[in-house]
Scaffold this active site. Structure first.
Site, PDB file in Angstrom:
ATOM      1  N   LYS A 237      17.808  68.171 -14.646  1.00  0.00           N
ATOM      2  CA  LYS A 237      18.953  68.065 -13.645  1.00  0.00           C
ATOM      3  C   LYS A 237      18.340  67.816 -12.200  1.00  0.00           C
ATOM      4  O   LYS A 237      17.116  68.136 -11.894  1.00  0.00           O
ATOM      5  CB  LYS A 237      19.679  69.588 -13.892  1.00  0.00           C
TER       6      LYS A 237
ATOM      7  N   ARG B 200      17.382  73.591 -28.296  1.00  0.00           N
ATOM      8  CA  ARG B 200      17.931  74.706 -27.426  1.00  0.00           C
ATOM      9  C   ARG B 200      17.210  76.001 -27.154  1.00  0.00           C
ATOM     10  O   ARG B 200      17.071  76.688 -26.461  1.00  0.00           O
ATOM     11  CB  ARG B 200      19.393  74.951 -28.069  1.00  0.00           C
TER      12      ARG B 200
ATOM     13  N   THR C  57      21.834  79.344 -21.339  1.00  0.00           N
ATOM     14  CA  THR C  57      22.479  78.681 -20.501  1.00  0.00           C
ATOM     15  C   THR C  57      22.074  79.371 -18.759  1.00  0.00           C
ATOM     16  O   THR C  57      21.892  78.465 -18.016  1.00  0.00           O
ATOM     17  CB  THR C  57      24.109  78.467 -20.505  1.00  0.00           C
TER      18      THR C  57
ATOM     19  N   ASN D 299      20.439  74.866 -13.957  1.00  0.00           N
ATOM     20  CA  ASN D 299      19.640  75.568 -14.917  1.00  0.00           C
ATOM     21  C   ASN D 299      18.586  74.688 -15.409  1.00  0.00           C
ATOM     22  O   ASN D 299      18.046  74.812 -16.585  1.00  0.00           O
ATOM     23  CB  ASN D 299      20.480  76.056 -16.154  1.00  0.00           C
TER      24      ASN D 299
ATOM     25  N   HIS E 133      19.565  69.958 -19.493  1.00  0.00           N
ATOM     26  CA  HIS E 133      20.631  69.945 -20.246  1.00  0.00           C
ATOM     27  C   HIS E 133      19.860  69.565 -21.669  1.00  0.00           C
ATOM     28  O   HIS E 133      18.932  68.987 -22.003  1.00  0.00           O
ATOM     29  CB  HIS E 133      21.487  68.678 -20.193  1.00  0.00           C
TER      30      HIS E 133
HETATM   31  P1  ADP Z   1      24.554  74.412 -21.942  1.00  0.00           P
HETATM   32  O1  ADP Z   1      24.048  73.669 -21.093  1.00  0.00           O
HETATM   33  O2  ADP Z   1      23.649  75.335 -22.292  1.00  0.00           O
HETATM   34  O3  ADP Z   1      25.330  73.814 -23.475  1.00  0.00           O
HETATM   35  P2  ADP Z   1      27.575  74.550 -21.414  1.00  0.00           P
HETATM   36  O4  ADP Z   1      27.776  73.264 -22.204  1.00  0.00           O
HETATM   37  O5  ADP Z   1      28.550  75.772 -21.681  1.00  0.00           O
HETATM   38  O6  ADP Z   1      26.053  75.127 -21.335  1.00  0.00           O
HETATM   39  O7  ADP Z   1      27.695  74.199 -19.846  1.00  0.00           O
HETATM   40  C1  ADP Z   1      27.364  72.788 -19.311  1.00  0.00           C
HETATM   41  C2  ADP Z   1      26.550  73.246 -17.931  1.00  0.00           C
HETATM   42  O8  ADP Z   1      27.738  73.688 -17.153  1.00  0.00           O
HETATM   43  C3  ADP Z   1      25.692  74.367 -17.745  1.00  0.00           C
HETATM   44  O9  ADP Z   1      24.287  73.874 -18.550  1.00  0.00           O
HETATM   45  C4  ADP Z   1      25.574  74.776 -16.500  1.00  0.00           C
HETATM   46  O10 ADP Z   1      25.044  73.866 -15.801  1.00  0.00           O
HETATM   47  C5  ADP Z   1      27.019  74.716 -16.139  1.00  0.00           C
HETATM   48  N1  ADP Z   1      27.805  76.048 -16.309  1.00  0.00           N
HETATM   49  C6  ADP Z   1      28.055  76.470 -17.627  1.00  0.00           C
HETATM   50  N2  ADP Z   1      28.912  77.687 -17.146  1.00  0.00           N
HETATM   51  C7  ADP Z   1      28.720  77.823 -16.121  1.00  0.00           C
HETATM   52  C8  ADP Z   1      29.713  78.812 -15.269  1.00  0.00           C
HETATM   53  N3  ADP Z   1      30.068  79.802 -15.737  1.00  0.00           N
HETATM   54  N4  ADP Z   1      29.437  78.682 -13.861  1.00  0.00           N
HETATM   55  C9  ADP Z   1      29.025  77.436 -13.406  1.00  0.00           C
HETATM   56  N5  ADP Z   1      28.313  76.537 -13.977  1.00  0.00           N
HETATM   57  C10 ADP Z   1      28.412  76.790 -15.450  1.00  0.00           C
HETATM   58 MG    MG Z   2      26.462  72.376 -23.490  1.00  0.00          MG
END
Ligand code: ADP
Ligand code: MG
Length: 139
Positions: free
Chosen positions: A11, A87, A93, A114, A117
């Site tokens: 990212k 993962r 996350t 974070n 992706h």
């Molecule tokens: P992951 O990337 O672990 O699969 P998600 O698909 O739930 O997580 O979310 C996509 C991305 O959106 C996350 O990696 C993070 O950058 C962002 N994100 C997720 N939840 C939140 C939140 N509650 N507040 C702000 N950003 C979020």
């Molecule tokens: Mg996701």
């Protein structure tokens, strides 16, 4: 049977902070092979499309803005059990909840920024790979 591919994005903040090299090394050392790799800057339209599963979430607009704020590295990765193993490598996350030593623990700065992706299913790994890579960009 679990699929062999997953799609990652380093990212904007992680790239800007010069952590891409260290992250790519971790990915390689965890046994993933690079099938495709490139540096791109998404438009907000493209980021919106990529994250369209989250379009009703409160964080969507901010996420789209963040993901189009600077260059990212995206890669198509190959390994047995790719989606789940990746993962595990990146961690939860929220970097504050990620296991010690994971990519997000080491390089994530907050829930949104974070570091990386990772696809959440074999089906989405294919959709996301097709989003970024044409046939002649895959090896
Ligand atoms: P992951 O990337 O672990 O699969 P998600 O698909 O739930 O997580 O979310 C996509 C991305 O959106 C996350 O990696 C993070 O950058 C962002 N994100 C997720 N939840 C939140 C939140 N509650 N507040 C702000 N950003 C979020
Ligand atoms: Mg996701």
């Amino acid at each position: 049977m679990a699929g062999k591919i997953t799609l990652t994005i380093i990212k904007p903040t992680a790239f800007r902070n010069n952590n891409a090299g260290a992250i790519l090394k971790m990915i390689n050392e965890a046994g993933f092979k690079f099938k495709a790799l490139k540096l791109v800057k998404l438009t907000s339209g493209q980021a919106g499309l990529f994250y369209s599963v989250h379009k009703d979430k409160p964080f969507y607009e901010s996420l789209v803005q963040f993901m189009s704020s600077g260059p990212v590295i995206t890669a198509l990765l190959e390994k047995d059990n790719a989606v789940n193993d990746f993962r595990t490598l990146i961690g939860a996350t929220n970097p504050e909840k990620a296991e010690k030593g994971t990519v997000r623990y080491l390089y994530g700065t907050d829930l949104q920024q974070n570091a990386v992706h990772g696809s959440d299913s074999d089906e989405n790994a294919i959709i996301e790979s097709d989003f970024f890579f044409s046939k002649i960009e895959r090896f």
